[in-house]
Design a protein around this motif. Structure first.
Motif, PDB file in Angstrom:
ATOM      1  N   UNK A 159       0.844  -1.192   0.000  1.00  0.00           N
ATOM      2  CA  UNK A 159       0.000   0.000   0.000  1.00  0.00           C
ATOM      3  C   UNK A 159       0.876   1.238   0.000  1.00  0.00           C
ATOM      4  N   UNK A 160       0.515   2.258  -0.793  1.00  0.00           N
ATOM      5  CA  UNK A 160       1.265   3.514  -0.734  1.00  0.00           C
ATOM      6  C   UNK A 160       1.245   4.079   0.684  1.00  0.00           C
ATOM      7  N   UNK A 161       2.344   4.707   1.075  1.00  0.00           N
ATOM      8  CA  UNK A 161       2.425   5.261   2.429  1.00  0.00           C
ATOM      9  C   UNK A 161       1.346   6.293   2.678  1.00  0.00           C
ATOM     10  N   UNK A 162       0.962   7.009   1.627  1.00  0.00           N
ATOM     11  CA  UNK A 162      -0.082   8.029   1.748  1.00  0.00           C
ATOM     12  C   UNK A 162      -1.227   7.686   0.814  1.00  0.00           C
ATOM     13  N   UNK A 163      -2.483   7.676   1.277  1.00  0.00           N
ATOM     14  CA  UNK A 163      -3.608   7.373   0.391  1.00  0.00           C
ATOM     15  C   UNK A 163      -3.777   8.397  -0.707  1.00  0.00           C
ATOM     16  N   UNK A 164      -3.136   9.559  -0.550  1.00  0.00           N
ATOM     17  CA  UNK A 164      -3.258  10.621  -1.553  1.00  0.00           C
ATOM     18  C   UNK A 164      -2.050  10.684  -2.469  1.00  0.00           C
ATOM     19  N   UNK A 165      -1.212   9.632  -2.446  1.00  0.00           N
ATOM     20  CA  UNK A 165      -0.014   9.645  -3.280  1.00  0.00           C
ATOM     21  C   UNK A 165      -0.375   9.833  -4.737  1.00  0.00           C
ATOM     22  N   UNK A 166       0.110  10.902  -5.403  1.00  0.00           N
ATOM     23  CA  UNK A 166      -0.300  11.175  -6.776  1.00  0.00           C
ATOM     24  C   UNK A 166       0.197  10.148  -7.760  1.00  0.00           C
TER      25      UNK A 166
END
Length: 418
Positions: A159-166
């Protein structure tokens, strides 16, 4: 490129400050075992690469007009393509791994070249519907053979560290719009290295079918992931299979050299043309139409011969100092070329890539200078030589498989003499 997060791993040793791979680990404690694991598909490696994106509906047709390859057929999940940017004289300015997710074209170039590439592309936009962006928030990880698929799975499962990773959202949106296989987790894209195959529209300068290409078993590639997810993806990769480990740039380079695979940061000096490096195999389409440098490509293929040729050198001696990139290669006392890349292979011992004068006989025994830096003056001083045997990559005859049997117009000249 900012330093790779893998440099914080226990045992990670950085490359030299002036090395093209300075932003990634040279090794993580055991270069030989790392190399063997990488060759067996059990290792992943941080690659010193910059990433630039191009968005907009004209992106593929536009870059096709600027580069040596046809990119209009790129589709999500197809593994991408390789292309070159050349100057007007046909010299190599950028070598790009290109992949498209349906909305964004991802371009991977050498570390330190991203800003220059983005600036050049931005200057060539004119009125076309494209936007160019440098992406320091994206990094490349590499693997070989089955390890590449395992690395891609690890990125999907992380999973990306940030859910908002562009990064991931851009790729997922593009795939959804075009009906492609939607990437998951931290996987932005997967690029499969076409080397040493000959892609559609390409040709080869190798010596023919009487011997296998030294890179016949080479199956490399890279995955793009958010920079913030590099350590997490590496962790997923390591825990998902037995005997896996991380490898450094020294391991990657040794296997690349063994395969005769050219690299822009190492083999392409200011006067290099693709023919000398056999790069018409994977990165040049011979009938695609006009682009900067196309005249040199066609003229050398049809009328001339490349002045130099890339070769693998098997170096004598299992221990001792290695030559440095740039070291002179001699035939007797005459300088006939220079080393471009050098490594200590876990099975073959010291090996190198070198650009030689085309006419150097393939069976000629050569020597390579060993140098060291004089601490008092800072200058390189030759301290010895090592014997070197050639493993030919580019034919000394200077003819590609697509070269005409005789120079165009030769028949007309013969008629005039009669």
């Amino acid at each position: 490129m900012r330093p790779s997060p893998l440099l914080t791993r226990p045992g990670a040793v950085a490359s030299a400050p002036d090395d093209p791979d300075q932003a990634v680990p040279a090794h993580l404690g055991d270069p030989g075992r790392e190399q063997a694991a990488l060759a067996e598909g059990r290792a992943a490696c941080a690659l010193a690469r910059d990433v630039v994106t191009v968005t907009g509906p004209d992106r593929l047709s536009w870059l096709t007009t600027l580069s040596s390859q046809v990119l209009t057929g790129l589709e999500p999940g197809d593994g991408g393509a390789e292309t070159l940017l050349l100057d007007a004289q046909g010299h190599i300015t950028h070598a790009l791994a290109a992949l498209d997710d349906g909305r964004t074209l991802w371009l991977v170039t050498e570390a330190g070249s991203g800003e220059e590439l983005a600036t050049f592309l931005d200057s060539m936009r004119f009125m076309l519907r494209v936007e160019v962006t440098e992406r320091p928030d994206v990094m490349a990880l590499g693997a070989l053979g089955e390890g590449l698929e395992a690395l891609a799975r690890a990125a999907r499962d992380t999973a990306p560290d940030s859910p908002a990773a562009p990064d991931s959202s851009d790729a997922q949106a593009g795939a959804a719009e075009t009906g492609g296989a939607e990437p998951q987790g931290s996987l932005i894209g997967l690029w499969r290295d076409p080397w040493p195959g000959v892609v559609e529209g390409g040709t080869s300068y190798d010596v023919g079918e009487d011997r296998p290409h030294p890179g016949q078993e080479y199956r490399g590639g890279l995955v793009l992931v958010p920079a913030q997810s590099v350590n997490a993806v590496a962790g997923t990769f390591l825990t998902a299979g037995k005997g896996r480990r991380l490898a450094g740039a020294l391991a990657w380079e040794a296997l690349r050299i063994e395969a005769g695979r050219p690299r822009r940061a190492r083999e392409a000096d200011a006067r290099a043309i693709p023919h000398e490096l056999d790069w018409l195999r994977t990165a040049v389409h011979l009938t695609k139409g006009c682009y900067p440098g196309q005249e040199t490509i066609a003229r050398t293929l049809n009328l001339g011969r490349p002045p130099r040729r890339l070769t693998v050198l098997q170096l004598d001696g299992l221990v001792g100092d290695l030559p440095r990139p740039g070291a002179s290669v001699r035939m007797g006392e005459r300088v006939v070329g220079a080393v471009t890349s050098v490594a200590r292979h876990h099975e073959l011992g010291p090996i190198a890539l070198a650009l030689l004068r085309r006419a150097v006989p393939v069976d000629e025994q050569l020597t390579v200078e060993i140098t060291e830096v004089d601490e008092a003056t800072g200058e390189s001083v030759t301290v010895g030589r090592v014997d070197a045997a050639q493993e030919v990559l580019v034919s000394p005859e200077g003819r590609a498989q697509a070269s005409p049997a005789e120079r165009p117009g030769a028949g007309l000249r013969k008629g005039l003499r009669l």
